[in-house]
Design an enzyme around this catalytic site. Sequence first.
Site, PDB file in Angstrom:
ATOM      1  N   GLN A 134       7.554  11.400  -4.509  1.00 18.21           N
ATOM      2  CA  GLN A 134       6.838  11.047  -5.731  1.00 18.21           C
ATOM      3  C   GLN A 134       5.444  11.640  -5.811  1.00 18.21           C
ATOM      4  O   GLN A 134       4.839  11.642  -6.870  1.00 18.21           O
ATOM      5  CB  GLN A 134       6.745   9.527  -5.858  1.00 18.21           C
ATOM      6  CG  GLN A 134       8.093   8.859  -6.063  1.00 18.21           C
ATOM      7  CD  GLN A 134       7.951   7.364  -6.281  1.00 18.21           C
ATOM      8  OE1 GLN A 134       6.858   6.827  -6.314  1.00 18.21           O
ATOM      9  NE2 GLN A 134       9.080   6.694  -6.433  1.00 18.21           N
ATOM     10  N   LEU A 179      -3.066  12.401   3.529  1.00 13.52           N
ATOM     11  CA  LEU A 179      -2.506  11.402   4.449  1.00 13.52           C
ATOM     12  C   LEU A 179      -1.004  11.572   4.607  1.00 13.52           C
ATOM     13  O   LEU A 179      -0.432  11.255   5.638  1.00 13.52           O
ATOM     14  CB  LEU A 179      -2.806   9.995   3.924  1.00 13.52           C
ATOM     15  CG  LEU A 179      -4.278   9.592   3.852  1.00 13.52           C
ATOM     16  CD1 LEU A 179      -4.421   8.235   3.175  1.00 13.52           C
ATOM     17  CD2 LEU A 179      -4.900   9.559   5.234  1.00 13.52           C
ATOM     18  N   ASP A 204      13.021  -1.534  -3.126  1.00  8.76           N
ATOM     19  CA  ASP A 204      12.998  -0.460  -2.123  1.00  8.76           C
ATOM     20  C   ASP A 204      12.342  -0.940  -0.828  1.00  8.76           C
ATOM     21  O   ASP A 204      11.470  -0.287  -0.267  1.00  8.76           O
ATOM     22  CB  ASP A 204      12.242   0.758  -2.676  1.00  8.76           C
ATOM     23  CG  ASP A 204      12.575   2.040  -1.904  1.00  8.76           C
ATOM     24  OD1 ASP A 204      13.600   2.054  -1.182  1.00  8.76           O
ATOM     25  OD2 ASP A 204      11.829   3.008  -2.024  1.00  8.76           O
ATOM     26  N   GLN A 261       2.881  13.187   2.300  1.00  9.42           N
ATOM     27  CA  GLN A 261       3.532  13.685   1.102  1.00  9.42           C
ATOM     28  C   GLN A 261       4.950  13.149   1.048  1.00  9.42           C
ATOM     29  O   GLN A 261       5.593  12.958   2.080  1.00  9.42           O
ATOM     30  CB  GLN A 261       3.555  15.221   1.098  1.00  9.42           C
ATOM     31  CG  GLN A 261       2.182  15.850   0.978  1.00  9.42           C
ATOM     32  CD  GLN A 261       2.230  17.363   1.066  1.00  9.42           C
ATOM     33  OE1 GLN A 261       2.729  17.931   2.026  1.00  9.42           O
ATOM     34  NE2 GLN A 261       1.713  18.019   0.057  1.00  9.42           N
ATOM     35  N   GLY A 262       5.435  12.901  -0.170  1.00 10.66           N
ATOM     36  CA  GLY A 262       6.774  12.379  -0.357  1.00 10.66           C
ATOM     37  C   GLY A 262       7.374  12.858  -1.653  1.00 10.66           C
ATOM     38  O   GLY A 262       6.830  13.735  -2.340  1.00 10.66           O
ATOM     39  N   THR A 271       1.579  13.146  -3.514  1.00  7.85           N
ATOM     40  CA  THR A 271       0.743  13.352  -2.337  1.00  7.85           C
ATOM     41  C   THR A 271      -0.364  12.313  -2.334  1.00  7.85           C
ATOM     42  O   THR A 271      -0.908  11.973  -3.380  1.00  7.85           O
ATOM     43  CB  THR A 271       0.132  14.764  -2.361  1.00  7.85           C
ATOM     44  OG1 THR A 271       1.178  15.725  -2.466  1.00  7.85           O
ATOM     45  CG2 THR A 271      -0.678  15.026  -1.097  1.00  7.85           C
ATOM     46  N   LYS A 316      -3.270   8.241  -4.599  1.00  6.26           N
ATOM     47  CA  LYS A 316      -1.910   8.748  -4.742  1.00  6.26           C
ATOM     48  C   LYS A 316      -1.839   9.652  -5.970  1.00  6.26           C
ATOM     49  O   LYS A 316      -2.025   9.209  -7.093  1.00  6.26           O
ATOM     50  CB  LYS A 316      -0.932   7.578  -4.892  1.00  6.26           C
ATOM     51  CG  LYS A 316       0.536   7.990  -5.041  1.00  6.26           C
ATOM     52  CD  LYS A 316       1.404   6.743  -5.149  1.00  6.26           C
ATOM     53  CE  LYS A 316       2.881   7.079  -5.332  1.00  6.26           C
ATOM     54  NZ  LYS A 316       3.700   5.855  -5.469  1.00  6.26           N
TER      55      LYS A 316
END
Length: 695
Positions: A379, A374, A493, A376-377, A381, A396
């Site tokens: 922290q 979906l 955040d 990726q970042g 996938t 996650k």
Amino acid sequence: MVIYKLLLKAAVLGALLGLYHKHLAQADDSIAKPGCKSSCGNISILYPFGLSDSDPHCRINSSSFRVDCDYSAKPPVAYVQNKSSNIKILHISVEDHELRINATIGRDCYNSSGNDDSSSNIPSLRLAEFPFSSTKNKFTVIGCDTSAFFRDSNGKFSFGCMSSCSNVSDVYDESCTGIGCCETSIPRNTFNYRISITSFSNHSDVLSFNPCSYAFVAEIGSYNFLVGDLKQLEFNPIPIVLDWAIGEQTCEEAKKNSTSYMCTKNTTCTDTKNGHGYKCICLEGYRGNPYLGCHGVATGIGGIVLLLLCWWLPKYTKRRREAKLKQKFFQRNGGIVLQQRLFFIENNHMEKGKLFALTELDTATDHFNKNRILGQGGQGTVFKGMLPDGTIVAVKKSKVIDIGQVEQFVNEIVILSQINHRNVVKLFGFCLESEVPLLIYEFVPNGTLYQYLHDPKKEFPISWEMRLRIASEVAGALSYLHSAAAVPVYHRDIKSSNILLDEKYLAKVSDFGASKSVTIDQTHLTTMVRGTFGYLDPEYYQTSQFTDKSDVYSFGVVLVELLTGEKPISQLRAEEDRNLASYFIISMEENRLFDVLDKEVLDHGKNEEIIVVSNLAKRCLGLHGRYRPTMKEVAMELEQLQSLRNPTVVRQNEEEIDCIRTESCVSSTIPMLKQSEAGIELTSMEEDQSLLSPR
């Protein structure tokens, strides 16, 4: 001691099995005639097949059983009959009388005008004696504007199928039913073919996501359709299964000539279904090459016991090794710390914190297939998955984890296990027995608020009414976290990319990896500065002290995004105006508010409503936290504004009201996490967009 005994048993077992297999050595080695080469690279050449550079007696007297080995390739490659045929051999089976060869994939590509280009390829295949297996092959066609035909080279018959689709979203993985992919069976007694591919309309309509059409014959199960293949099909080796037999005679006819009859002792002869040729098969209880000789197989109890032990021992050892590895991962991923933290939560809230098995999640995500990603970042996938009960989830998967990330992982589970609010993403559970920890959330299908405000590809505009509702929902969630949750939580955040939209476009606050729970008497946290440029409270940045008013500041930036449609940091604005918060405040002070508002807001928002929200955003963005409103006050103002627009709207979560009324959500205070030393850790605005929904 247990391992020592197992090793001792294995040694004894190995010695016994050595004697046992010595008896079968002749059967195992009889794949070729004595003195004949029995392999080409990794391919075993079993008699009656034989290599072209061996003596003629190494194969039967038929060109179809001749194998040409290209020794110049690394590793060597085996071809049917000769190298010029370009038909590579993948496997020869004497037991099943099958020959696997490489499939040729037909490709028809198109240019921007929808016409064929030079990269197209129309395959054909001709073999004189070996028919294609009608039970083990399929004719497959891939494309969104495609009609493909399979034609017998002799002109006896033809058949085909059509595949169409107007949008990639209409196509599903492993679904080959005519939408993006179609398939059909191969007739019996087919010895050759030619494939043709055409576009039955204007292929330029689907050119962006389907530049080429494909057609091929392949073994059933060797290819599984994926939506990504419409864009580009990976040309991995795909086999075709051929049936082979001896000669053209039946068994009865062949037995009349003992000199040419191929079946040896301890074999039986069977006719082929098409009536062309016969096959030799070892009798029951025998094994080997029926064209060279079949040998009896020991069936005593001792042999069976030895084989069972040989089968059981490696499985037992593997299970013990996997169990130890899972326990190691459980401890490394913070399992013990998490158990201790969850112990302090009333009733443990385990209905929202199920401990998933890795095998369950592996199946749910199709082995963490890249087509299920979906997003990726920084922290990790996130994969889309489906649980056995049909529930769609977002899994996650963290990146390679260190001690600091373990603390964030544990922190996110503990915090979400205490939260019950309709505008906060739900945590279904977690998995600690994999190499990196996994979190399982509810799947939120409609992306992030950031995408709808700033992604030009999003065609669905967010109306002024929706913006007000989303702002009210997010404010209500943050107010709940600050003052109504079992233990007060600072999100730390808040940004539009961490606000998800569900199927009804209701807001869901997500990503609690950086969040902190606080005791009731605490007013601030002294912690390492972290956050996202454009949303970061300047007072927190200067003092390293995070308060509830720091979340208020970040929410104020989100309000300004909703009002202006502008990004928090933009290189497109003048240098002094790149920070959206200061740019907005200056615009208000200079009476230029309506010059910076989004067109959707100007066209459909009432002036008095816009002014109320703008003033609220300005108060949230105050440089000094003590002058900012609390999230509870912000939520009340937005709720009041909503109720004036529609008095029948009930803005409060019934479950939350009942929870607070009965005090069933009150729990013991969770010990504070160990605070990091003061420092600065900032991320760019787009680096860690929420990953729990599709892009």
